[in-house]
Scaffold this active site. Structure first.
Site, PDB file in Angstrom:
ATOM      1  N   ALA A  10       0.671  -1.273  -0.008  1.00 56.61           N
ATOM      2  CA  ALA A  10       0.077  -0.005  -0.127  1.00 56.61           C
ATOM      3  C   ALA A  10       0.905   1.163   0.279  1.00 56.61           C
ATOM      4  O   ALA A  10       0.325   2.288  -0.033  1.00 56.61           O
ATOM      5  CB  ALA A  10      -1.160   0.121   1.316  1.00 56.61           C
ATOM      6  N   ARG A  34       6.865  -2.145   3.296  1.00 52.31           N
ATOM      7  CA  ARG A  34       8.401  -2.069   4.220  1.00 52.31           C
ATOM      8  C   ARG A  34       8.555  -0.665   4.391  1.00 52.31           C
ATOM      9  O   ARG A  34       9.294  -0.132   5.439  1.00 52.31           O
ATOM     10  CB  ARG A  34       9.578  -2.487   3.551  1.00 52.31           C
ATOM     11  CG  ARG A  34       9.338  -3.957   3.136  1.00 52.31           C
ATOM     12  CD  ARG A  34      10.228  -4.406   2.056  1.00 52.31           C
ATOM     13  NE  ARG A  34       9.836  -3.839   0.742  1.00 52.31           N
ATOM     14  CZ  ARG A  34      10.716  -3.874  -0.507  1.00 52.31           C
ATOM     15  NH1 ARG A  34      11.892  -4.596  -0.625  1.00 52.31           N
ATOM     16  NH2 ARG A  34      10.473  -3.492  -1.511  1.00 52.31           N
ATOM     17  N   ARG A  35       8.064   0.456   3.666  1.00 51.77           N
ATOM     18  CA  ARG A  35       8.360   1.836   3.955  1.00 51.77           C
ATOM     19  C   ARG A  35       7.532   2.279   4.896  1.00 51.77           C
ATOM     20  O   ARG A  35       6.201   2.920   4.527  1.00 51.77           O
ATOM     21  CB  ARG A  35       8.350   2.453   2.669  1.00 51.77           C
ATOM     22  CG  ARG A  35       9.648   2.183   1.780  1.00 51.77           C
ATOM     23  CD  ARG A  35       9.726   2.619   0.561  1.00 51.77           C
ATOM     24  NE  ARG A  35       8.716   2.193  -0.397  1.00 51.77           N
ATOM     25  CZ  ARG A  35       8.348   2.363  -1.581  1.00 51.77           C
ATOM     26  NH1 ARG A  35       9.122   3.533  -2.212  1.00 51.77           N
ATOM     27  NH2 ARG A  35       7.336   1.681  -2.255  1.00 51.77           N
ATOM     28  N   ASP A  56       8.296  -7.125   5.567  1.00 53.68           N
ATOM     29  CA  ASP A  56       8.898  -7.700   4.203  1.00 53.68           C
ATOM     30  C   ASP A  56       7.973  -9.031   3.948  1.00 53.68           C
ATOM     31  O   ASP A  56       8.350  -9.889   4.551  1.00 53.68           O
ATOM     32  CB  ASP A  56      10.295  -7.937   4.271  1.00 53.68           C
ATOM     33  CG  ASP A  56      11.035  -8.361   2.811  1.00 53.68           C
ATOM     34  OD1 ASP A  56      10.230  -8.970   1.962  1.00 53.68           O
ATOM     35  OD2 ASP A  56      11.904  -7.883   2.725  1.00 53.68           O
ATOM     36  N   TYR A 149       9.717 -12.999 -14.444  1.00 53.83           N
ATOM     37  CA  TYR A 149       8.618 -12.466 -13.772  1.00 53.83           C
ATOM     38  C   TYR A 149       7.183 -12.664 -14.180  1.00 53.83           C
ATOM     39  O   TYR A 149       6.168 -13.042 -13.419  1.00 53.83           O
ATOM     40  CB  TYR A 149       8.666 -10.657 -14.459  1.00 53.83           C
ATOM     41  CG  TYR A 149       7.382  -9.739 -13.940  1.00 53.83           C
ATOM     42  CD1 TYR A 149       7.051  -9.894 -12.688  1.00 53.83           C
ATOM     43  CD2 TYR A 149       6.568  -9.361 -14.906  1.00 53.83           C
ATOM     44  CE1 TYR A 149       6.073  -8.840 -12.161  1.00 53.83           C
ATOM     45  CE2 TYR A 149       5.387  -8.574 -14.386  1.00 53.83           C
ATOM     46  CZ  TYR A 149       5.437  -8.197 -13.032  1.00 53.83           C
ATOM     47  OH  TYR A 149       4.010  -7.944 -12.778  1.00 53.83           O
ATOM     48  N   LYS A 153       3.953 -14.282 -12.156  1.00 59.88           N
ATOM     49  CA  LYS A 153       2.525 -13.958 -12.557  1.00 59.88           C
ATOM     50  C   LYS A 153       1.640 -15.167 -12.943  1.00 59.88           C
ATOM     51  O   LYS A 153       0.432 -15.288 -12.735  1.00 59.88           O
ATOM     52  CB  LYS A 153       2.661 -12.747 -13.269  1.00 59.88           C
ATOM     53  CG  LYS A 153       2.944 -11.472 -12.386  1.00 59.88           C
ATOM     54  CD  LYS A 153       2.083 -11.072 -11.214  1.00 59.88           C
ATOM     55  CE  LYS A 153       2.677  -9.818 -10.500  1.00 59.88           C
ATOM     56  NZ  LYS A 153       1.787  -9.615  -9.461  1.00 59.88           N
ATOM     57  N   THR A 184       3.361   3.663 -12.388  1.00 58.71           N
ATOM     58  CA  THR A 184       3.591   3.521 -11.069  1.00 58.71           C
ATOM     59  C   THR A 184       5.097   3.498 -10.839  1.00 58.71           C
ATOM     60  O   THR A 184       5.684   3.810 -11.899  1.00 58.71           O
ATOM     61  CB  THR A 184       2.896   2.489 -10.450  1.00 58.71           C
ATOM     62  OG1 THR A 184       3.829   1.065 -10.918  1.00 58.71           O
ATOM     63  CG2 THR A 184       1.464   2.219 -10.638  1.00 58.71           C
TER      64      THR A 184
END
Ligand code: NDP
Ligand code: 8X3
Length: 249
Positions: A10, A34-35, A56, A149, A153, A184
């Site tokens: 988020a 994490r931030r 994490d 990647y 997915k 983004t």
């Protein structure tokens, strides 16, 4: 009492916009990333009660501890948005970095599973819930240099379908949203901070915005109980597939 939605990843992009969109329709929010400073800033923008969880998703023990120690008033989640994830690198299989591969499998696949395992038993006990997995067009197609990647997915796609089969009859709905190109921080992460290369991904056409995806997620969770949008692919109008984008450069 309003319902609780949990959004992983988020602190940025799709997750950030989704937290805001769900708050706007009355959900209380558990926001993860994490931030912590970013989560704090997001809390200021939400119109409903919120609770930040800083972890994490790769750290299985930490994920388990954090969920085991959630305050009682935040335990009964109605909605889980499994969104945390990124691409790391864009290289051929022969030139790719094993560290990048580890990151993508550990975050996009194993991290999603650790969070899900902590949340769905409560939903099953309550006979009600909705898990929305953020997949990708990369989970439906494989494109050159996308190898691992795309594999991560495709794994989300399979896990999503498996969840829906296994949770059938429990009252827990399972949906997947598979975006194409969304502007983004995704490309900045993929290209390790290379701004020019990241900007180039979104030039020459109108890319999707995080808010476009959040809008779709808001629509999915506000359908009546008997309706489930099980799988949604969403492209910018100028995108036809992973590799075909009508760019005017
Ligand atoms: P962003 O880079 O803007 O956001 C990624 C989010 O994931 C951040 O909040 C980040 O938080 C979180 N995250 C990443 N790694 C970890 C980790 N190890 N532990 C916990 N949280 C983590 O990208 P998007 O918003 O675009 O991506 C969100 C999802 O959408 C991803 O699953 C992505 O694969 C998918 N997607 C994106 C598309 C696009 O074109 N942008 C298209 C299709 C799918 P923090 O760094 O604070 O931990
Ligand atoms: C992100 C979109 O096209 O880079 O999942 O795979 S793409």
């Amino acid at each position: 009492m309003s319902k609780i939605a949990l959004v992983t990843g988020a602190s940025s992009g799709i997750g950030w916009a989704t937290a805001k969109a769900l708050s706007a329709v009355g959900y209380k929010l558990i926001i993860c990333g994490r931030r912590s400073e970013r989560l704090g800033a997001l809390e200021q923008e939400l119109s409903t009660d919120s609770y930040s969880m800083v972890f994490d998703v790769r750290d299985r023990e930490e994920v388990e501890n954090q969920f085991a120690n959630l305050p009682d008033e935040w335990k009964n989640m109605e909605v889980l948005i499994n969104n945390a994830g990124n691409a790391h690198g864009l290289s051929s299989i022969q030139e790719g970095s094993v560290d990048d591969w580890d990151a993508m499998i550990d975050i996009n696949v194993k991290g999603l599973l650790y969070v899900t395992k902590s949340v769905i038993p409560g939903m099953i006990d309550r006979g009600s819930g909705h898990v929305i997995n953020i997949g990708s067009i990369a989970g439906k197609e494989v494109y050159p240099n996308g190898n691992v990647y795309c594999a991560s997915k495709h794994a989300v796609d399979a896990i999503n379908n498996g969840m829906r089969l296994d949770l059938n009859g429990t009252g827990v709905k399972v949906s997947q949203v598979c975006p194409g190109l969304v502007e983004t921080e995704f490309s900045m992460v993929r290209f390790k901070g290379d701004q020019e290369r990241s900007k180039g991904v979104y030039q020459g056409y109108e890319a999707l915005k995080a808010e476009d995806i959040a809008d779709i997620i808001q629509f999915i969770v506000t359908r009546p109980a008997h309706v489930n949008l099980s799988d949604v692919i969403v492209f910018p109008s100028e995108q036809a597939s992973s590799t075909i984008v009508n760019k005017q450069l």
